[in-house]
Design a protein around this motif. Structure first.
Motif, mmCIF file in Angstrom:
data_model
loop_
_atom_site.group_PDB
_atom_site.id
_atom_site.type_symbol
_atom_site.label_atom_id
_atom_site.label_comp_id
_atom_site.label_asym_id
_atom_site.label_seq_id
_atom_site.Cartn_x
_atom_site.Cartn_y
_atom_site.Cartn_z
ATOM 1 N N LEU A 161 16.337 3.631 0.860
ATOM 2 C CA LEU A 161 16.197 3.639 -0.558
ATOM 3 C C LEU A 161 15.502 2.176 -0.959
ATOM 4 C CD1 LEU A 161 19.947 5.001 -1.761
ATOM 5 C CD2 LEU A 161 17.827 6.281 -1.106
ATOM 6 N N ASP A 162 15.203 1.346 -0.079
ATOM 7 C CA ASP A 162 14.458 0.160 -0.106
ATOM 8 C C ASP A 162 13.048 0.530 -0.811
ATOM 9 O OD1 ASP A 162 13.643 -2.434 -0.367
ATOM 10 O OD2 ASP A 162 13.681 -2.594 1.532
ATOM 11 N N LEU A 163 12.451 -0.219 -1.744
ATOM 12 C CA LEU A 163 11.316 -0.118 -2.088
ATOM 13 C C LEU A 163 10.516 -1.386 -1.453
ATOM 14 C CD1 LEU A 163 8.944 1.006 -3.859
ATOM 15 C CD2 LEU A 163 9.742 0.063 -5.612
ATOM 16 N N ILE A 164 10.966 -2.642 -1.989
ATOM 17 C CA ILE A 164 9.860 -3.789 -1.673
ATOM 18 C C ILE A 164 9.508 -3.789 -0.258
ATOM 19 C CG2 ILE A 164 11.929 -5.339 -1.098
ATOM 20 C CD1 ILE A 164 10.388 -7.506 -2.910
ATOM 21 N N VAL A 165 10.507 -3.487 0.790
ATOM 22 C CA VAL A 165 10.115 -3.197 2.052
ATOM 23 C C VAL A 165 10.471 -1.803 2.498
ATOM 24 C CG1 VAL A 165 9.940 -4.212 4.354
ATOM 25 C CG2 VAL A 165 10.592 -5.739 2.338
ATOM 26 N N ASP A 166 9.612 -0.798 2.029
ATOM 27 C CA ASP A 166 9.864 0.516 2.377
ATOM 28 C C ASP A 166 9.788 0.831 3.726
ATOM 29 O OD1 ASP A 166 7.328 0.395 1.963
ATOM 30 O OD2 ASP A 166 7.176 2.205 0.855
ATOM 31 N N THR A 167 10.340 1.993 4.134
ATOM 32 C CA THR A 167 10.203 2.481 5.452
ATOM 33 C C THR A 167 9.019 2.768 5.848
ATOM 34 O OG1 THR A 167 12.562 3.138 5.336
ATOM 35 C CG2 THR A 167 11.411 3.888 7.111
ATOM 36 N N MET A 168 8.294 3.561 4.715
ATOM 37 C CA MET A 168 7.095 3.869 4.861
ATOM 38 C C MET A 168 5.987 2.729 5.611
ATOM 39 S SD MET A 168 6.033 6.745 1.992
ATOM 40 C CE MET A 168 4.563 6.580 2.167
ATOM 41 N N GLY A 169 6.166 1.831 4.887
ATOM 42 C CA GLY A 169 5.562 0.341 5.174
ATOM 43 C C GLY A 169 5.730 -0.140 6.637
ATOM 44 N N GLN A 170 7.023 -0.011 6.743
ATOM 45 C CA GLN A 170 7.633 -0.450 8.253
ATOM 46 C C GLN A 170 6.878 0.446 9.259
ATOM 47 O OE1 GLN A 170 8.580 -3.369 7.644
ATOM 48 N NE2 GLN A 170 10.644 -3.527 8.297
ATOM 49 N N GLU A 171 6.953 1.852 9.112
ATOM 50 C CA GLU A 171 6.457 2.496 10.136
ATOM 51 C C GLU A 171 4.853 2.178 10.313
ATOM 52 O OE1 GLU A 171 7.420 6.118 8.096
ATOM 53 O OE2 GLU A 171 9.234 6.681 9.690
ATOM 54 N N ALA A 172 4.226 1.860 9.097
ATOM 55 C CA ALA A 172 2.586 1.672 9.165
ATOM 56 C C ALA A 172 2.649 0.483 10.173
ATOM 57 C CB ALA A 172 2.097 1.482 7.638
ATOM 58 N N LEU B 106 0.646 -1.355 0.036
ATOM 59 C CA LEU B 106 0.157 0.047 0.072
ATOM 60 C C LEU B 106 0.838 1.114 0.064
ATOM 61 C CD1 LEU B 106 -2.706 -0.855 2.615
ATOM 62 C CD2 LEU B 106 -2.855 -0.773 -0.137
ATOM 63 N N SER B 107 2.111 1.332 0.460
ATOM 64 C CA SER B 107 2.970 2.414 0.516
ATOM 65 C C SER B 107 3.843 2.597 -0.625
ATOM 66 C CB SER B 107 3.773 2.374 1.935
ATOM 67 O OG SER B 107 4.920 1.181 1.853
ATOM 68 N N TRP B 108 3.688 1.386 -1.610
ATOM 69 C CA TRP B 108 4.585 1.592 -2.794
ATOM 70 C C TRP B 108 4.217 2.807 -3.697
ATOM 71 C CZ3 TRP B 108 4.637 -4.126 -4.617
ATOM 72 C CH2 TRP B 108 5.223 -5.010 -4.008
ATOM 73 N N GLY B 109 3.162 3.047 -3.887
ATOM 74 C CA GLY B 109 2.661 4.357 -4.841
ATOM 75 C C GLY B 109 3.084 5.484 -3.963
ATOM 76 N N GLU C 266 -2.522 3.877 -11.238
ATOM 77 C CA GLU C 266 -2.468 2.444 -11.573
ATOM 78 C C GLU C 266 -1.922 1.606 -10.579
ATOM 79 O OE1 GLU C 266 -0.545 1.762 -15.503
ATOM 80 O OE2 GLU C 266 -1.372 3.629 -16.350
ATOM 81 N N VAL C 267 -0.926 2.173 -9.787
ATOM 82 C CA VAL C 267 -0.326 1.241 -8.770
ATOM 83 C C VAL C 267 -1.193 1.249 -7.726
ATOM 84 C CG1 VAL C 267 1.461 1.158 -6.900
ATOM 85 C CG2 VAL C 267 2.197 2.009 -9.513
ATOM 86 N N SER C 268 -1.930 2.372 -7.209
ATOM 87 C CA SER C 268 -2.960 2.420 -5.970
ATOM 88 C C SER C 268 -3.993 1.252 -6.523
ATOM 89 C CB SER C 268 -3.579 3.520 -5.953
ATOM 90 O OG SER C 268 -2.547 4.674 -5.637
ATOM 91 N N LYS C 269 -4.530 1.239 -7.579
ATOM 92 C CA LYS C 269 -5.852 0.371 -7.905
ATOM 93 C C LYS C 269 -5.362 -1.272 -7.812
ATOM 94 C CE LYS C 269 -8.501 -1.382 -11.967
ATOM 95 N NZ LYS C 269 -8.826 -0.797 -13.668
ATOM 96 N N VAL C 270 -3.917 -1.734 -8.242
ATOM 97 C CA VAL C 270 -3.710 -3.120 -7.959
ATOM 98 C C VAL C 270 -3.492 -3.164 -6.616
ATOM 99 C CG1 VAL C 270 -1.183 -2.573 -8.641
ATOM 100 C CG2 VAL C 270 -2.432 -4.899 -8.985
ATOM 101 N N ALA C 271 -2.933 -2.270 -5.955
ATOM 102 C CA ALA C 271 -2.706 -2.420 -4.500
ATOM 103 C C ALA C 271 -3.814 -2.663 -3.706
ATOM 104 C CB ALA C 271 -1.833 -1.273 -3.818
ATOM 105 N N GLU C 272 -4.901 -2.057 -4.003
ATOM 106 C CA GLU C 272 -6.449 -2.235 -3.433
ATOM 107 C C GLU C 272 -6.825 -3.689 -3.765
ATOM 108 O OE1 GLU C 272 -8.188 -0.281 -1.456
ATOM 109 O OE2 GLU C 272 -6.462 1.171 -1.283
ATOM 110 N N GLN C 273 -6.496 -4.146 -4.694
ATOM 111 C CA GLN C 273 -6.798 -5.695 -4.879
ATOM 112 C C GLN C 273 -6.120 -6.435 -4.231
ATOM 113 O OE1 GLN C 273 -5.896 -5.995 -9.226
ATOM 114 N NE2 GLN C 273 -7.518 -4.732 -9.907
ATOM 115 N N VAL C 274 -4.695 -6.223 -4.030
ATOM 116 C CA VAL C 274 -4.036 -7.033 -3.103
ATOM 117 C C VAL C 274 -4.612 -7.014 -1.441
ATOM 118 C CG1 VAL C 274 -1.938 -7.655 -2.119
ATOM 119 C CG2 VAL C 274 -1.652 -6.704 -4.322
ATOM 120 N N LEU C 275 -5.029 -5.658 -1.143
ATOM 121 C CA LEU C 275 -5.558 -5.269 0.150
ATOM 122 C C LEU C 275 -7.121 -6.144 0.323
ATOM 123 C CD1 LEU C 275 -5.923 -4.282 2.726
ATOM 124 C CD2 LEU C 275 -6.883 -2.194 1.524
#
Length: 430
Positions: free
Chosen positions: A367-378, A207-210, A226-235
């Motif tokens: 600089l990580d994306l796959i496990v970005d810091t925003m997602g970790q903080e979330a 969810l934080s990638w986009g 586009e990224v948010s749309k597919v992320a919602e499908q994952v959610l």
């Protein structure tokens, strides 16, 4: 090449993570370092490989320094290969002494986990692990065997350090180890777990990638949509408990990102990876596409040069690897068998660890994306730990790798048994 912290900075940050003063004076000589390795049959037809290096510090004996177990990601990435020769072990992938190695601060135990990873192997296809419970159960067998046969490490502070999916496994393993120690079945001085760029809550990462890429100018408004749309499908898939479908949609989300960012590298956003050929948006994922996901996220941990090293000189040195097994030969099967567990969160396990008083350190590369810091903080914000509000109220502190420089290397926030490190200029392999 990842932009990661190296040399003096590595050692100072490691000392801080382990709770030592960065200015501590080391005072006693050590014996010559040594290394040992072996297999443990962790369940029927499943054999796990481990490799131990005793600490080599010029002023201290190994018994005065911690023991660290390093767990790689994937699942299917080899600790004895990638973690050892590409990251923190005594020699690099050219078998040259590393300028700095964690061995100067701790003894290192590399384990190829889950079974089928690296030099670990299974004899039958039904012996692969399917979920985190099986992974943790296998590791309890290995750790009991290890500490029973290496009693010199029973009282030494023992830490579990991890990377990526290894962090998810480390959380589950740490909780089971804490229980085993309480029950008296394993004799061990467990001092804490470090979760590095860890796959603790996959959906929070997705969810934080986009937003992260958008903030870094790697997506425009259309790409973000586009990224948010597919992320919602994952959610939706995760919320409905359809974890295999969520894993498949996760792969689809990655392809959408690659198409919109001109092939950004998921492990360091300042670099590029080879773009995946465009796929139809209505793509139905099959087993072959799961293999492609494994190739993308496990293959990079065992590039040809590393495979040649492990299956050549290292195999000859070890002398115990079965003739019909090659290093990394079963990695794809490991990834495929864990598909249904891949997108499951383990935030509740981290909560249990904190409640039990286990020291938990979270660290993440900027600089990580796959496990970005925003997602970790979330996911940290989702913890039910009673002390979380006090942790959140703290102001983080800056860390400097060089006392003579004003350049900030990291930030840290710590309260009681939870610490969070923001590692600057580092990618996924922080």
């Amino acid at each position: 090449m990842e932009l990661v912290l190296r040399s003096y900075c590595d050692l100072r940050l490691l000392l801080l993570l382990l709770g030592f003063s960065a200015g501590a004076v080391l005072s006693r000589p050590t014996d010559e370092g040594k290394e040992v390795w072996g297999y443990v049959t962790v369940h029927k037809d499943a054999h796990m490989f481990w490799w131990l290096y005793y600490a080599t510090n010029p002023w201290k004996n190994f018994s005065e320094l911690p023991l660290i177990m390093w767990l790689q990601g994937g699942p299917g990435g080899s600790s004895t290969g990638f973690g050892n020769f590409e990251e923190i072990g005594p020699l690099d992938s050219n078998l040259k002494p590393r300028n700095t190695t964690w061995l100067q601060s701790a003894s290192l135990l590399f384990v190829d986990n889950p079974v089928g990873t690296g030099f670990s192997y299974v004899n039958t296809s039904d012996a692969y692990t399917k979920n985190l419970d099986m992974v943790a159960s296998d590791m309890m067998v290995l750790l009991k065997t290890f500490f029973d046969s290496h009693t010199e490490f029973q009282t030494i502070p023992f830490y579990i350090f991890s990377e990526s999916y290894g962090g998810k496994m480390a959380a589950g393993i740490s909780l089971e180890l804490h229980k085993a120690i309480q029950q008296g079945s394993i004799k061990c001085n467990f001092a804490g777990v470090a979760l590095g760029d860890s796959w603790i809550s996959p959906i929070d990462s997705v969810l934080s990638w986009g937003p992260y890429l958008y903030s870094m100018s790697l997506l425009d408004d259309q790409g973000l949509a586009e990224v948010s749309k597919v992320a919602e499908q994952v959610l939706d898939a995760v919320s409905e408990g359809h974890y295999q479908k969520a894993t498949q949609l996760w792969g689809k989300a990655e392809m959408v990102i690659e198409q919109n960012t001109d092939g950004v590298n998921f492990y360091n956003i300042l670099t590029k990876s080879t773009p995946t050929p465009a796929k139809e948006s209505s793509l139905e994922f099959t087993q072959s596409h799961l293999v492609q996901l494994c190739q993308r996220h496990v293959r990079h941990l065992q590039q040809d040069a590393l495979s040649q090293l492990m299956n050549g000189p290292i195999r000859k040195k070890l002398k115990i690897i079965p003739e019909d097994h090659s290093w990394g030969g079963q990695a794809t099967n490991v990834f495929q068998n864990m598909e249904g567990d891949f997108m499951k969160p383990v935030i509740s396990i981290v909560d249990e660890l904190l409640e039990a008083g286990v020291n938990v350190t979270v660290y993440n590369g900027q600089l990580d994306l796959i496990v970005d810091t925003m997602g970790q903080e979330a996911w940290v914000r989702k913890l039910k730990w009673p002390e979380l509000s006090k942790f959140n109220q703290l102001k983080r502190k800056a860390l400097y790798s060089d006392p003579q420089s004003s350049e900030t290397s990291a930030f840290v926030k710590s309260y009681k048994n939870l610490a969070f490190f923001w590692i600057l200029r580092a990618g996924h392999m922080a």
